[in-house]
Structures are given as structure tokens and as C-alpha cells.
Design a protein around this motif. Structure first.
Motif, PDB file in Angstrom:
ATOM      1  N   VAL A  24       0.854  -1.206   0.000  1.00  0.00           N
ATOM      2  CA  VAL A  24       0.000   0.000   0.000  1.00  0.00           C
ATOM      3  C   VAL A  24       0.880   1.243   0.000  1.00  0.00           C
ATOM      4  CG1 VAL A  24      -1.671   1.329   1.364  1.00  0.00           C
ATOM      5  CG2 VAL A  24      -1.981  -1.141   1.064  1.00  0.00           C
ATOM      6  N   GLY A  25       1.968   1.218   0.762  1.00  0.00           N
ATOM      7  CA  GLY A  25       2.882   2.361   0.789  1.00  0.00           C
ATOM      8  C   GLY A  25       3.489   2.636  -0.576  1.00  0.00           C
ATOM      9  N   VAL A  26       3.900   1.594  -1.274  1.00  0.00           N
ATOM     10  CA  VAL A  26       4.467   1.761  -2.620  1.00  0.00           C
ATOM     11  C   VAL A  26       3.397   2.285  -3.569  1.00  0.00           C
ATOM     12  CG1 VAL A  26       5.463   0.560  -4.610  1.00  0.00           C
ATOM     13  CG2 VAL A  26       6.265   0.029  -2.303  1.00  0.00           C
ATOM     14  N   MET A  27       2.204   1.705  -3.493  1.00  0.00           N
ATOM     15  CA  MET A  27       1.119   2.108  -4.384  1.00  0.00           C
ATOM     16  C   MET A  27       0.772   3.595  -4.205  1.00  0.00           C
ATOM     17  SD  MET A  27      -2.788   0.654  -4.514  1.00  0.00           S
ATOM     18  CE  MET A  27      -3.221   1.386  -2.942  1.00  0.00           C
ATOM     19  N   ARG A  28       0.803   4.066  -2.970  1.00  0.00           N
ATOM     20  CA  ARG A  28       0.430   5.458  -2.679  1.00  0.00           C
ATOM     21  C   ARG A  28       1.580   6.452  -2.834  1.00  0.00           C
ATOM     22  NH1 ARG A  28      -3.343   4.895   2.708  1.00  0.00           N
ATOM     23  NH2 ARG A  28      -5.175   4.067   1.643  1.00  0.00           N
ATOM     24  N   PRO A  35       5.555   1.899 -12.848  1.00  0.00           N
ATOM     25  CA  PRO A  35       5.477   0.430 -12.860  1.00  0.00           C
ATOM     26  C   PRO A  35       5.464  -0.187 -11.460  1.00  0.00           C
ATOM     27  CG  PRO A  35       7.069   1.188 -14.483  1.00  0.00           C
ATOM     28  CD  PRO A  35       6.670   2.384 -13.672  1.00  0.00           C
ATOM     29  N   ALA A  36       6.208   0.410 -10.522  1.00  0.00           N
ATOM     30  CA  ALA A  36       6.216  -0.105  -9.148  1.00  0.00           C
ATOM     31  C   ALA A  36       4.856   0.092  -8.498  1.00  0.00           C
ATOM     32  CB  ALA A  36       7.307   0.590  -8.329  1.00  0.00           C
ATOM     33  N   ALA A  40       2.383  -2.949  -7.315  1.00  0.00           N
ATOM     34  CA  ALA A  40       1.879  -3.027  -5.940  1.00  0.00           C
ATOM     35  C   ALA A  40       0.352  -3.088  -5.926  1.00  0.00           C
ATOM     36  CB  ALA A  40       2.383  -1.832  -5.128  1.00  0.00           C
ATOM     37  N   ALA A  41      -0.286  -2.254  -6.739  1.00  0.00           N
ATOM     38  CA  ALA A  41      -1.747  -2.253  -6.806  1.00  0.00           C
ATOM     39  C   ALA A  41      -2.272  -3.601  -7.288  1.00  0.00           C
ATOM     40  CB  ALA A  41      -2.234  -1.128  -7.722  1.00  0.00           C
ATOM     41  N   ASN A  42      -1.628  -4.158  -8.309  1.00  0.00           N
ATOM     42  CA  ASN A  42      -2.043  -5.471  -8.816  1.00  0.00           C
ATOM     43  C   ASN A  42      -1.858  -6.555  -7.763  1.00  0.00           C
ATOM     44  OD1 ASN A  42      -3.042  -4.900 -11.367  1.00  0.00           O
ATOM     45  ND2 ASN A  42      -1.015  -4.898 -12.282  1.00  0.00           N
ATOM     46  N   ALA A  43      -0.760  -6.510  -7.036  1.00  0.00           N
ATOM     47  CA  ALA A  43      -0.517  -7.503  -5.986  1.00  0.00           C
ATOM     48  C   ALA A  43      -1.596  -7.417  -4.913  1.00  0.00           C
ATOM     49  CB  ALA A  43       0.870  -7.297  -5.377  1.00  0.00           C
ATOM     50  N   LEU A  45      -4.720  -6.235  -5.295  1.00  0.00           N
ATOM     51  CA  LEU A  45      -5.974  -6.731  -5.869  1.00  0.00           C
ATOM     52  C   LEU A  45      -5.977  -8.253  -5.997  1.00  0.00           C
ATOM     53  CD1 LEU A  45      -6.569  -4.077  -8.663  1.00  0.00           C
ATOM     54  CD2 LEU A  45      -7.870  -4.359  -6.542  1.00  0.00           C
ATOM     55  N   ASP A  46      -4.846  -8.826  -6.438  1.00  0.00           N
ATOM     56  CA  ASP A  46      -4.757 -10.283  -6.582  1.00  0.00           C
ATOM     57  C   ASP A  46      -4.958 -10.985  -5.251  1.00  0.00           C
ATOM     58  OD1 ASP A  46      -4.301  -9.986  -9.267  1.00  0.00           O
ATOM     59  OD2 ASP A  46      -2.150 -10.424  -9.167  1.00  0.00           O
ATOM     60  N   ARG A  47      -4.408 -10.438  -4.207  1.00  0.00           N
ATOM     61  CA  ARG A  47      -4.538 -11.073  -2.904  1.00  0.00           C
ATOM     62  C   ARG A  47      -5.936 -10.878  -2.315  1.00  0.00           C
ATOM     63  NH1 ARG A  47       0.121 -10.460  -4.529  1.00  0.00           N
ATOM     64  NH2 ARG A  47       1.939 -11.578  -3.803  1.00  0.00           N
ATOM     65  N   GLY A  48      -6.539  -9.749  -2.616  1.00  0.00           N
ATOM     66  CA  GLY A  48      -7.872  -9.477  -2.067  1.00  0.00           C
ATOM     67  C   GLY A  48      -9.008 -10.110  -2.854  1.00  0.00           C
ATOM     68  N   TRP A  49      -8.851 -10.168  -4.179  1.00  0.00           N
ATOM     69  CA  TRP A  49      -9.955 -10.620  -5.030  1.00  0.00           C
ATOM     70  C   TRP A  49      -9.610 -11.824  -5.894  1.00  0.00           C
ATOM     71  CZ3 TRP A  49     -14.467  -8.564  -3.864  1.00  0.00           C
ATOM     72  CH2 TRP A  49     -14.473  -7.331  -3.208  1.00  0.00           C
ATOM     73  N   GLY A  50      -8.350 -12.243  -5.898  1.00  0.00           N
ATOM     74  CA  GLY A  50      -7.926 -13.348  -6.759  1.00  0.00           C
ATOM     75  C   GLY A  50      -7.546 -12.820  -8.129  1.00  0.00           C
ATOM     76  N   LYS A  51      -6.788 -13.622  -8.852  1.00  0.00           N
ATOM     77  CA  LYS A  51      -6.363 -13.209 -10.188  1.00  0.00           C
ATOM     78  C   LYS A  51      -7.520 -13.362 -11.159  1.00  0.00           C
ATOM     79  CE  LYS A  51      -1.552 -14.078  -9.517  1.00  0.00           C
ATOM     80  NZ  LYS A  51      -0.309 -14.162 -10.196  1.00  0.00           N
ATOM     81  N   PRO A  52      -7.598 -12.489 -12.172  1.00  0.00           N
ATOM     82  CA  PRO A  52      -8.669 -12.610 -13.157  1.00  0.00           C
ATOM     83  C   PRO A  52      -8.549 -13.921 -13.929  1.00  0.00           C
ATOM     84  CG  PRO A  52      -7.324 -10.643 -13.577  1.00  0.00           C
ATOM     85  CD  PRO A  52      -6.711 -11.377 -12.438  1.00  0.00           C
ATOM     86  N   THR A  53      -9.688 -14.469 -14.317  1.00  0.00           N
ATOM     87  CA  THR A  53      -9.669 -15.701 -15.097  1.00  0.00           C
ATOM     88  C   THR A  53      -9.168 -15.407 -16.499  1.00  0.00           C
ATOM     89  OG1 THR A  53     -11.961 -15.395 -15.759  1.00  0.00           O
ATOM     90  CG2 THR A  53     -11.559 -16.755 -13.820  1.00  0.00           C
TER      91      THR A  53
END
Length: 89
Positions: A24-28, A35-36, A40-43, A45-53
């Protein structure tokens, strides 16, 4: 599962809150490279919602392979009319 793997997983999970705070610190961080921040934002989202199919609709070869696998599993004695000499995948 081997004891070492279980221990490593347990240790890693103990740092989940800290790791998430770092992401979250990197994202903000407006001084971080875009790119960083995106990574961070993708990581997060992936952990909170899972990777897109991933869709296979555009890859007819992959879809054909899946159908062939299904036929072999469901009807193992079925001979493919298009390729009667084939025995295996």
C-alpha cells in the motif's frame, strides 16, 4: 506436506500485515515509479480478489485440446473420426 514447507508458509503468513502495508505504501507513493505503483496495486488486488480468469475463447487450438481431453476421459473407447489412427493425446 513437508514440515519445512509448513514452517516457511507459517512464517510468511505471520508477516502478511506488514507486507500488505508495504505494498500500500508503494502504491500510494507518488515518488515511486509508475510500474512499481501498478505492480503493488495489482498484488493487492490479486490477494484481495484473486487473479482474473484467463479466457480460452480466442484460442481454438486450446479449446479443441480441452474437448479432446474431455472425450478421452469421458469416453475412452471413443475413436476420433477426424484422426482414427491416434491412440493418445
Amino acid at each position: 506436506m513437508p514440515k519445512a514447507v509448513t514452517e516457511i508458509r507459517s512464517l510468511a503468513r505471520a508477516h502478511t500485515r506488514t507486507a500488505l502495508n508495504v505494498l500500500v505504501g508503494v502504491m500510494r507513493n507518488t515518488k515511486a515509479t509508475p510500474p512499481a505503483r501498478v505492480a503493488a496495486a495489482n498484488a493487492i488486488l490479486d490477494r484481495g480478489w484473486g487473479k482474473p480468469t484467463q479466457s480460452l475463447a480466442n484460442d481454438e487450438n486450446a479449446l479443441e485440446l480441452i474437448h479432446r481431453i474431455e472425450r478421452v476421459i469421458v469416453q475412452p473407447d471413443h475413436v476420433d473420426a477426424e484422426n482414427p489412427d491416434s491412440e493418445d493425446l
